[in-house]
Design an enzyme around this catalytic site. Structure first.
Site, short mmCIF file in Angstrom:
data_model
loop_
_atom_site.label_atom_id
_atom_site.label_comp_id
_atom_site.label_asym_id
_atom_site.label_seq_id
_atom_site.Cartn_x
_atom_site.Cartn_y
_atom_site.Cartn_z
CB SER A 46 -0.91 0.01 1.23
OG SER A 46 -1.58 1.25 1.36
CE1 TYR A 95 -4.05 -1.73 4.85
CE2 TYR A 95 -3.52 0.52 4.20
CZ TYR A 95 -3.79 -0.79 3.86
OH TYR A 95 -3.79 -1.17 2.55
CE LYS A 117 -12.10 -0.53 -0.24
NZ LYS A 117 -11.29 -1.41 0.61
#
Length: 320
Positions: free
Chosen positions: A116, A139, A177
């Site tokens: 990411s 994250y 999401k």
């Protein structure tokens, strides 16, 4: 057989679509359907089997001679950037990923996984090396730590390993999401509901709606993944973005242009996001280009048009 973890999710389901379009049907999907709405992403998918993510480690252990597994696309993760349960995040995004990596290396299986752009935080270089890495949330840290794990094992590789640092991906399949869906998705929902779209006021020196991100259409992400499947000699950690940042205003205008109506309203920047928000991202794709990837990427105007066309087609088919 090709395995896709997170196969009922956003990018995973579109990857399966891309594989199906190539005639690939022996696809094992690994996911968690606690949110049963995600099944809609698999309705039109041609797959071979499905395994719950909690059962998958045992499934792997039962396949100690997995000569029929061609590759594992590891797309599954906890991708909620506002999740601060570090124990949960590390178990799903780090420990689970290490298990898959070790399995693939033990059995000479190509391993292509989702990293990411969150690993960069508010750093500005966006180059795949440690000097540009500094995540702002757990994250991003979980993704960075796994990238570092991979780096520490380069000298032991028995098969292809590719980490793709996804930038701001948008497109069909992200309906489930919630708050983590793309800006394009939310702006489209707002316009249909309220006749206008909402963007944050200026922050970090940017004017209203002028914060910039590298927005990449999901079909382009799929193409990058499939290129690496076709080029098993290529390993590494690569940015997966267009290489060109565009403003939130441009996304909003693309949605408005598609609907031929609407206006932009600017709202105060949320307090809880201050200091934990990327106001600018732009993938440096020199490494991706350098390894031989030559395909072009859609800009926001083209990508949003393709996205909303796809949503309209899907809605028409369901209603019809």
């Amino acid at each position: 057989m090709i395995i896709v973890t997170g196969g009922a999710g956003f990018i995973g389901s579109q990857l399966i679509k891309g594989l199906n379009e190539r005639g690939e049907k022996r696809i094992l999907v690994v996911d968690d359907l606690t949110d049963g709405k995600k099944f809609l992403n698999l309705v039109n998918a041609d797959i071979y089997d499905y395994v719950d993510k909690d059962d998958f480690p045992n499934w792997l252990d039962a396949h100690s001679s997995p000569g029929n597994i061609r590759a594992i696309f590891h797309q599954g993760a906890c991708s909620t950037t506002t999740e601060w349960n570090g124990k949960k995040m590390m178990a799903l995004n780090y420990e689970f990923s290490k298990h898959l990596f070790n399995y693939c290396q033990s059995h000479y299986i190509p391993f292509i996984y989702a990293s990411s752009a969150a690993v960069y935080g508010d750093k500005q270089g966006f180059v795949e090396h440690s000097a540009d890495e500094g995540p702002l949330n757990v994250y991003g840290y979980s993704k960075l730590l796994f990238d570092q794990w991979i780096r520490n094992h380069w000298h032991t590789l028995n098969s292809q390993v590719v980490g793709l640092r996804y930038f701001n991906v948008y497109g069909p399949g992200e309906f489930h999401k919630g708050g983590m869906a793309s800006v394009a998705y939310h702006l489209n929902q707002q316009l249909m509901r309220d006749g206008k779209v909402r963007l944050f006021e200026g922050s970090d020196g940017y004017a209203d709606g002028e914060q910039r991100r590298d927005f990449i259409y999901v079909d382009d992400v799929v193409k990058v993944n499939l290129w690496f499947l076709d080029n098993p000699q290529s390993s590494g950690i690569f940015n997966c973005g267009t290489g060109k940042s565009q403003t939130f205003n441009e996304v909003a205008q693309a949605v408005i242009n598609w609907h031929k109506k609407g206006e932009i309203e600017y709202i105060p920047f949320p307090e809880h996001l201050k200091g934990a928000y990327q106001s600018f991202t732009e993938a440096n794709i020199n490494a991706l280009r350098g390894i031989g990837y030559k395909a072009s990427f859609l800009d926001v105007a083209s990508g949003v048009t393709a996205y909303l066309d796809a949503l309209e087609t899907h809605f028409s088919s369901v209603v019809g």
